[in-house]
Design an enzyme around this catalytic site. Structure first.
Site, PDB file in Angstrom:
ATOM      1  N   ASP A  94       0.485  -1.370   0.103  1.00  0.00           N
ATOM      2  CA  ASP A  94      -0.009   0.135   0.055  1.00  0.00           C
ATOM      3  C   ASP A  94       0.550   1.542  -0.224  1.00  0.00           C
ATOM      4  O   ASP A  94       1.833   1.492   0.942  1.00  0.00           O
ATOM      5  CB  ASP A  94      -0.796  -0.204   0.842  1.00  0.00           C
TER       6      ASP A  94
ATOM      7  N   PHE B 124       2.001  -0.853   9.634  1.00  0.00           N
ATOM      8  CA  PHE B 124       0.764  -0.621   9.075  1.00  0.00           C
ATOM      9  C   PHE B 124       0.822   0.538   8.353  1.00  0.00           C
ATOM     10  O   PHE B 124       1.134   1.885   8.761  1.00  0.00           O
ATOM     11  CB  PHE B 124      -0.211  -1.479   8.637  1.00  0.00           C
TER      12      PHE B 124
ATOM     13  N   GLU C 275     -10.639  -2.750   4.317  1.00  0.00           N
ATOM     14  CA  GLU C 275      -9.446  -1.595   4.344  1.00  0.00           C
ATOM     15  C   GLU C 275      -8.586  -0.497   3.944  1.00  0.00           C
ATOM     16  O   GLU C 275      -9.478   0.095   3.016  1.00  0.00           O
ATOM     17  CB  GLU C 275      -8.024  -2.289   3.625  1.00  0.00           C
TER      18      GLU C 275
HETATM   19  C1  FRU Z   1      -3.954  -3.767   2.596  1.00  0.00           C
HETATM   20  C2  FRU Z   1      -3.318  -4.237   4.099  1.00  0.00           C
HETATM   21  C3  FRU Z   1      -4.018  -2.618   4.886  1.00  0.00           C
HETATM   22  C4  FRU Z   1      -2.331  -2.986   6.170  1.00  0.00           C
HETATM   23  C5  FRU Z   1      -1.452  -3.112   5.447  1.00  0.00           C
HETATM   24  C6  FRU Z   1      -0.358  -4.544   5.728  1.00  0.00           C
HETATM   25  O1  FRU Z   1      -3.565  -3.845   1.575  1.00  0.00           O
HETATM   26  O2  FRU Z   1      -3.596  -5.561   4.486  1.00  0.00           O
HETATM   27  O3  FRU Z   1      -4.562  -3.310   5.709  1.00  0.00           O
HETATM   28  O4  FRU Z   1      -2.758  -1.681   6.973  1.00  0.00           O
HETATM   29  O5  FRU Z   1      -2.206  -3.737   4.023  1.00  0.00           O
HETATM   30  O6  FRU Z   1       0.818  -3.986   4.961  1.00  0.00           O
END
Ligand code: FRU
Length: 512
Positions: A51, A107, A233
């Site tokens: 992300d 994250f 997410e």
């Molecule tokens: C989305 C996700 C988020 C999380 C991150 C972890 O792709 O699953 O929800 O914060 O990637 O790398």
């Protein structure tokens, strides 16, 4: 005796050294694939990325942070990598901004310019940039308390170069929700407070704060609305104005459960009063119908512009795509807007104007191309290959397809299916497709425009294509990995189509 001791010591050392060098400690890096390396899409030079995070514009610089595992080519303990750009086109990778710590891995999250120093992090008049992110505690996760994700802060007093974690972390504890993450924070001017949009399993929870440190729950949204094929997410919430009226757009990424399976981003349009989001309708709408645009959110602090960037991959196969020594790239930055079509209001995305302005190196314009069955354009488009932009327009849209191919028999097909009234990208035979059975296929997105004519913009960059149809009303982003560059282009149309204008431009290699 002395000899025995020496032997024991040297044995112990050998064991230690060989342990440090076990193959498990350093995963093997597959042979390099420079032919798939994007030129104007950001990707770290090495290793894993997912992300986009903390996207913010400050003093002439766009900051793009990203989920990064610097020690492996597959997802692992997350860091925030960092890249900067003066223009959204030329990216410079920077030192890693945030490392995992005793509270957990780092994250996804966002970053704000705390102009009024509400956080108190500012010193000597220096405006703090504040990152709000999720700490993911893998140890706590094992205990199954459901409290392993919580929100924390870091700040920068040197315009984003270096970051200090707040000693009072976490600032938002988890009440016991297993997926409690990805805070997107922005300033809500009417109520003079910060608003956090947080993904909380199957819904969005809004929180507010006067100072980024103390958060109050305001409301929840979406438990029974929109797509729910997977976990929610990476949300985002922002206003957009259309003909003088302000609407609020709520982006919600979902994995799995996308329109072409796997990861995708849906959106809702409605009103937000600082506490509650009220959608104007209940239709499920998608930002991008292609398989490779996920977890996208928008930059903070860009004034009237609303600039979006997504992760150009899909959790179905992101860990397997055949690139090396990096894995995964971002989409091109896109300008978002709203458009009314009949009774429906849609979000449109178009590549930021900086991309074609900065990258075009000479172009070919062909006019009034009558396609009766098949037209081979290969000889008319010099150096057709891997990094280029194609623009097409027609006054009367009919069934047609563009077939990019090479002498190895690889084919990438992009077209409009009149019967289904949908645009599509078919990468079934586009080259290396066998690394995942979820990768090959024909993926379609409905046409939303109702005009007789149509225009298409296509951006190609070594191993990706982004299709923006009808000025961004239908968008499809897809990866492809040909055995050799696709240097031939044919247009086919069983119904016969007249292409009013076709513009072809090479895009110069810009990434260092
Ligand atoms: C989305 C996700 C988020 C999380 C991150 C972890 O792709 O699953 O929800 O914060 O990637 O790398």
């Amino acid at each position: 005796m002395k000899n025995c001791l020496l032997l024991a010591l040297s044995l112990a050392l050998t064991v230690q050294i060989s342990q440090a060098q076990t193959p498990a400690a350093k995963p093997a890096i597959p042979p390099a694939t420079p032919q798939f390396r994007p030129a104007y899409h950001f990707s770290p030079a090495r290793m894993w990325m997912n992300d986009p995070n903390g996207m913010v514009y400050y003093k002439g610089t766009y900051h793009l942070f990203f989920q990064h595992y610097p020690d492996g080519m597959e997802w692992g303990p997350m860091h925030w990598g960092h890249a900067t750009s003066p223009d959204l086109v030329h990216w410079q990778e920077q030192p890693i901004a945030l490392f995992p710590d005793k509270l957990g891995w780092i994250f996804s999250g966002s970053a704000v310019v705390d102009e009024n120093n509400t956080s108190g992090f500012g010193k000597n008049g220096q405006v703090p940039l504040v990152a709000i992110f999720t700490h993911h505690n893998a140890e706590e996760e094992k205990k199954k308390t459901n409290k392993h994700q919580y929100q924390s802060l870091a700040y920068s007093l040197d315009e984003g170069k270096t970051w200090t974690k707040y000693e009072g972390n976490p600032v938002l504890n988890n009440p016991g929700i297993p997926d409690f993450r990805d805070p997107k924070v922005s300033w809500h001017a009417p109520s003079k407070k910060w608003v956090m949009t947080l993904a909380t399993k199957d819904r969005i929870t809004f929180f507010s704060s006067p100072n980024l440190k103390e958060w109050t729950k305001e409301s929840e949204f979406g438990e029974k609305l929109g797509a729910h094929g997977g976990v929610w997410e990476c949300p985002d919430l922002f206003p957009l104005t259309l003909e003088g009226k302000t609407h609020w757009v709520l982006l919600v990424s979902i994995n799995p459960g996308g329109p072409n399976s796997g990861s995708a981003t849906q959106y809702f349009i409605g009103q937000f009063d600082g506490k509650t989001f009220t959608p104007a309708d209940t239709q499920t709408k998608w930002v991008d119908y292609g398989k490779d645009d996920y977890a996208g959110v928008t930059y903070n602090n860009t004034g009237a512009r609303r600039i979006f960037q997504g992760w150009m991959s899909n959790w179905e196969y992101a860990n397997q795509v055949p690139t090396s020594p990096w894995r995964n790239a971002m989409t091109v930055p896109r300008e978002l807007a709203l458009r009314q079509v009949g009774a429906d209001l849609w979000l449109t995305s178009q590549p930021v104007k900086e991309v074609s302005q900065a990258l075009q190196t000479g172009s070919v314009k062909l006019q009034k191309l009558a396609v009766l069955k098949e037209l081979d354009l290969s000889s008319k488009l010099p150096n057709l290959g891997d990094k280029f932009q194609l623009k097409l327009s027609t006054k009367l849209l009919k069934d047609f397809s563009l077939i990019l191919s090479n002498s190895r028999g690889d084919e990438l097909v992009i077209g409009y299916d009149q019967k289904a009234n949908a645009y599509y990208i078919d990468r079934s035979k586009s080259g290396m497709v066998a690394f995942s059975d979820k990768f090959p296929g024909r993926h379609a997105g409905p046409r939303r425009a109702v005009t007789p004519g149509a225009d298409l913009t296509l951006l190609f960059d070594a191993s990706s294509v982004e299709l923006f149809a009808d000025n961004g009303l239908t968008v499809l982003t897809e990866l492809y990995f040909p055995h050799e560059p696709l240097t031939k282009l044919k247009v086919k149309s069983s119904a016969g189509v007249l292409i009013q204008e076709l513009n072809y431009a090479r895009l110069a290699n810009v990434v260092k």
